[in-house]
Design an enzyme around this catalytic site. Structure first.
Site, PDB file in Angstrom:
ATOM      1  N   GLU A  16       0.684  -1.075   0.027  1.00  0.00           N
ATOM      2  CA  GLU A  16       0.116   0.133  -0.061  1.00  0.00           C
ATOM      3  C   GLU A  16       0.911   1.206   0.031  1.00  0.00           C
ATOM      4  OE1 GLU A  16      -3.389   0.338  -0.064  1.00  0.00           O
ATOM      5  OE2 GLU A  16      -3.262  -1.920  -0.462  1.00  0.00           O
ATOM      6  N   SER A  38     -46.799 -30.974  41.284  1.00  0.00           N
ATOM      7  CA  SER A  38     -46.234 -31.324  42.691  1.00  0.00           C
ATOM      8  C   SER A  38     -44.885 -30.886  42.872  1.00  0.00           C
ATOM      9  CB  SER A  38     -46.463 -32.916  42.751  1.00  0.00           C
ATOM     10  OG  SER A  38     -48.019 -33.091  42.919  1.00  0.00           O
TER      11      SER A  38
END
Length: 818
Positions: free
Chosen positions: A87, A479
């Site tokens: 770059e 229960s």
């Protein structure tokens, strides 16, 4: 002549000055409203949030832009060199603009005038930082001038390393990744420190146009661009010629890292954590805030939770018969192509999809789904297998659209073109036929002393259904709620030896009808019996009488203090578990009993840190002044200051625990006795067996299991909590307690153990099968006289009048749970 040349030179100078002034004015006009480049010093890029298990294992990552910010010192030189070579070779020497590169770009653009070629920018890394952070991506001369001016200013304000750090963490590199750290994971499933020269060069090839160098769609182009970067690295002396030659010879070996969740079996837990973070901090902080979340999940327990629940669901489902193929396809010349759009369950790796190619009486020939390559495409490899009749016997009972019938051969069950699930046999010889269960369930395991959720499974498969039955399904506990009725009574003057009448009871609904609850299976009433007998054998009639005697208002208050409900309406049917709640809440409430009566706040998260490592949330807020001592000078161990509310008397907690130990030893959950360690718990089954529960605990771990259809539907006679849920609990707990020291439940100081007649609840002498040692609080003990709670004047059925609210609850069909 000389004078003429002087005139021309003067006029040219004037025009040059005018042109220069015009350019200066133009540049000044463009740069008057340039963004403030100094904001770069305070830049906080969107960063990936990472979620970890209690042992540090990565569970999931969440991000709009997958980015892990690395300081420049943490980025390897090899990676920096690759990007500089590709770059901006002169990055460390130019002032922000590469004059020679810019001149070359201008000449190229002049030559390309009138063509379709795009403008060449010749941007330096500094210019790219200016564009990416402060400007738009418009390819115009105006933007380029602004970019150049900003670059010069940025170079004056920041060091080269600071600029490169911003660039390498911000740049988009494809595969949803931003910055080199995220891209390294996304493409190669490696940290940046592990990248080879070839891999670093490929990443450096991507900034200009990641899609143009896609590793699968444009592979040749990607390799060509990578090799160009390698050559640039060699040309700029970042690597040697030999290293370049070796790097270019390497294949482009991509191993994409999956997004989302990573920890096996943790999908339901992870999703619950994701929702909690959004509730706490919002969507933006989750996907951009870079949070580090340490959860309470124990990966080993989570795997066992998944296995135990899946085995229980599969066993129940297969006992109901085979419902037909998962999908059907046309079997062409290449049957492998049939799987193109058919997806199995990624979180059930033991199962594979297969298409039936042939079937006769004794077996079926199948083609297995081809493996998927990293690109997502199906492999060209084709694998055949067989399902023997002996490995699909459960499927000989067909149950298609409610039509039940038994058949005798494999060809009666499977046909060519059927897509089914199969599992390889343990001995590797053939495959077992499988089907995704319709019945669902949940399992939650929690540390009762801290509220830390150690494991959570919210269904058979997250891929099959993301609905979490552990936290999102509100079901009647049946229960399994009774221990809280009995605990309320024990906390308010009753003892385990108190006697209640087990006999028919009728309650008017206020509209001419009556509610007549019964014991499970219409089991004959036992007459006067102790509280211990009532909970051990899950007697509905006794529980209703006890709730009537204690008062449902008080029962509701206790249920809310335990965290079972935000607001429980004080209807008598609620005593039998008619109020809906979640598995997580049930486990949390049982944890209060297990830890001696202190309130518990269930937590899936231990700690959350922000992007800078600062702790912004901690579950355990207990104070410890001496925990951070720098030296040990024979001082006593530091103590945590216990600040949690005591919602139940510790002595009551021990009494109800002892009674629930009896549920396991001689009650409705005897299958759990096989665990071989002290364990207490309670089963729960609702009307028509629509819900099956078991919640139990050892001194250090509480686990709750629920099983039922998502749309409450009868599961069949006998599908009780003791038959369905308790075995899943046992399967999980056998692995959970393996290798752990055996610990007994500790009786609080001050309690007295006395011999009691198991039937009458009165003091007993000597020993025998009908004598039990019962723990009593100070000032209490076995009754000297025989008294029965809930006895009617005539010694027969008990008729009660109730409030209008209870009448309405009864008329709606609540109650009658077991």
């Amino acid at each position: 002549m000389i004078r003429l040349i002087g005139y021309i030179f003067g006029i040219g100078t004037i025009f040059a000055l005018i042109a220069a002034a015009g350019v200066a004015w133009y540049v000044h006009a463009l740069t008057k409203e340039l963004p403030d480049y100094q904001v770069l010093a305070e830049y906080e890029p969107p960063v990936t949030t990472r979620i970890h298990a209690s042992d540090g294992s990565l569970m999931a990552e969440y991000a709009k832009e997958r980015r892990l910010f690395l300081p420049i010192q943490a980025i390897p030189t090899r990676v920096k060199d690759a990007f500089l070579a590709a770059e901006d070779k002169s990055f460390y020497s130019h002032p922000g603009i590469d004059v020679f590169g810019l001149a070359s770009a201008v000449m190229t653009n002049i030559q390309n005038l009138g063509t379709d070629r795009r403008l060449v920018g010749a941007s330096t890394i500094t210019q790219q930082v200016a564009k990416n952070f402060l400007l738009t991506a418009d390819r115009t001369i105006d933007r380029k001038i602004k970019e150049a001016v900003l670059s010069l200013r940025i170079e004056q304000a920041y060091s080269k390393d600071q600029i490169l750090e911003l660039y390498l963490n911000e740049i988009f590199l494809g595969f949803g990744s931003y910055g080199v750290a995220a891209a390294s994971l996304a493409y190669f499933d490696k940290s940046v420190n592990e990248l080879s020269i070839a891999e670093a060069a490929y990443l450096a090839a991507l900034p200009k146009a990641p899609n143009n160098y896609h590793p699968f769609n444009h592979r040749d182009r990607a390799i060509e661009r990578r090799n160009w970067v390698i050559d640039q690295m060699a040309e700029n002396k970042f690597i040697t010629a030999d290293e370049a030659t070796e790097a270019k010879a390497q294949p482009l070996d991509i191993h994409p890292r999956p997004s989302g969740t990573y920890l096996f079996a943790g999908e339901y837990f992870t999703e619950e954590v994701r929702r909690e973070i959004i509730d706490r901090y919002g969507v933006d902080d989750l996907y951009e805030g870079g949070l580090s979340v340490r959860t309470t999940l124990d990966p080993n327990l989570q795997v066992e939770a998944r296995k135990a629940l899946q085995h229980g669901l599969i066993k129940f489902d297969e006992a109901r018969g085979y419902r037909g193929a998962y999908k059907t396809v046309e079997v062409g010349t290449d049957w492998g192509e049939s799987f193109g759009d058919i997806k199995g369950f990624a979180d059930v790796p033991e199962w594979r999809l297969a298409v039936v190619l042939e079937a006769d009486h004794g077996s079926a020939t199948i083609g297995l789904e081809p493996e998927r390559q990293v690109s997502g495409e199906l492999s060209d490899e084709r694998t055949l297998g067989k399902i023997a009749l002996s490995d699909m016997k459960w499927a000989l009972h067909l149950n298609i659209d409610g039509n039940r019938r038994n058949v005798g051969g494999a060809d009666d069950v499977l046909s060519p073109g059927d897509v089914v699930f199969v599992e390889k046999k343990a001995d590797g010889d053939g495959y077992l036929l499988r089907q995704p269960p319709k019945v669902q369930g949940a399992l939650v395991a929690m540390d009762p002393h801290t509220g830390r959720v150690m494991a959570m499974s919210g269904g058979f498969s997250f891929d099959q259904s993301e609905f979490n039955r552990a936290t999102q399904a509100y079901r009647q506990p049946g229960s399994s709620f009774k221990p809280f009725v009995y605990a309320t009574a024990l906390d308010n003057g009753y003892t385990p030896a108190s006697v209640i009448l087990d006999a028919p009871i009728s309650i008017s609904d206020g509209r001419g009808g009556v509610w007549e609850p019964s014991n499970y299976g219409n089991e004959a009433p036992a007459g006067p019996s102790t509280l211990r007998f009532g909970i051990v054998h899950s007697r509905n009639l006794m529980t209703v009488r006890l709730a009537q005697a204690v008062g449902m208002d008080l029962v509701a208050q206790y249920a809310e203090k335990f965290g079972l409900y935000d607001h429980l309406k004080p209807y008598l049917p609620m005593a039998l578990g008619a109020g809906e709640t979640t598995v997580l809440r049930m486990v949390s409430a049982y944890s209060v009993i297990a830890n001696g009566g202190r309130s518990i706040a269930p937590s899936l998260i231990d700690r959350i840190q922000d992007r800078y490592g600062k702790t912004i949330y901690k579950h355990d807020n207990r104070q410890c002044e001496d925990c951070n001592a720098t030296d040990w000078e024979n001082q006593p161990e530091p103590e945590l200051v216990e600040n949690r509310e005591q919602v139940l008397d510790p002595m009551t907690a021990y009494q109800i625990t002892s009674m629930m130990e009896d549920v396991v030893q001689r009650g409705t959950a005897t299958v759990v006795r096989q665990l071989g360690v002290p364990v207490a718990g309670k089963t729960g089954t609702t009307n028509d067996e629509k819900d099956a529960w078991f919640v139990g605990f050892t001194p250090n771990l509480v686990t709750g299991v629920f099983i039922g259809y998502d749309q409450p539907t009868p599961m069949g006679r006998g599908a009780t909590g003791g038959v369905l849920a308790a075995p899943v609990f046992l399967d999980f707990m056998q692995d959970a307690v393996k290798g752990e020291p055996v610990v007994d439940f500790q009786m609080p100081e001050g309690m007295t153990v006395m011999a009691v007649d198991r039937t009458t609840g009165m003091a007993a002498s000597g020993s025998g099968s009908n004598v039990i040692m019962e723990a009593f609080k100070p000032g209490t003990g076995p009754s000297d006289t025989y008294a029965v709670i809930g006895d009617s004047p005539v010694g027969e059925g008990f008729s009660a009048s109730v409030s209008q609210q209870t009448q309405e609850a009864i008329s709606q069909g609540a109650g009658g749970l077991f």
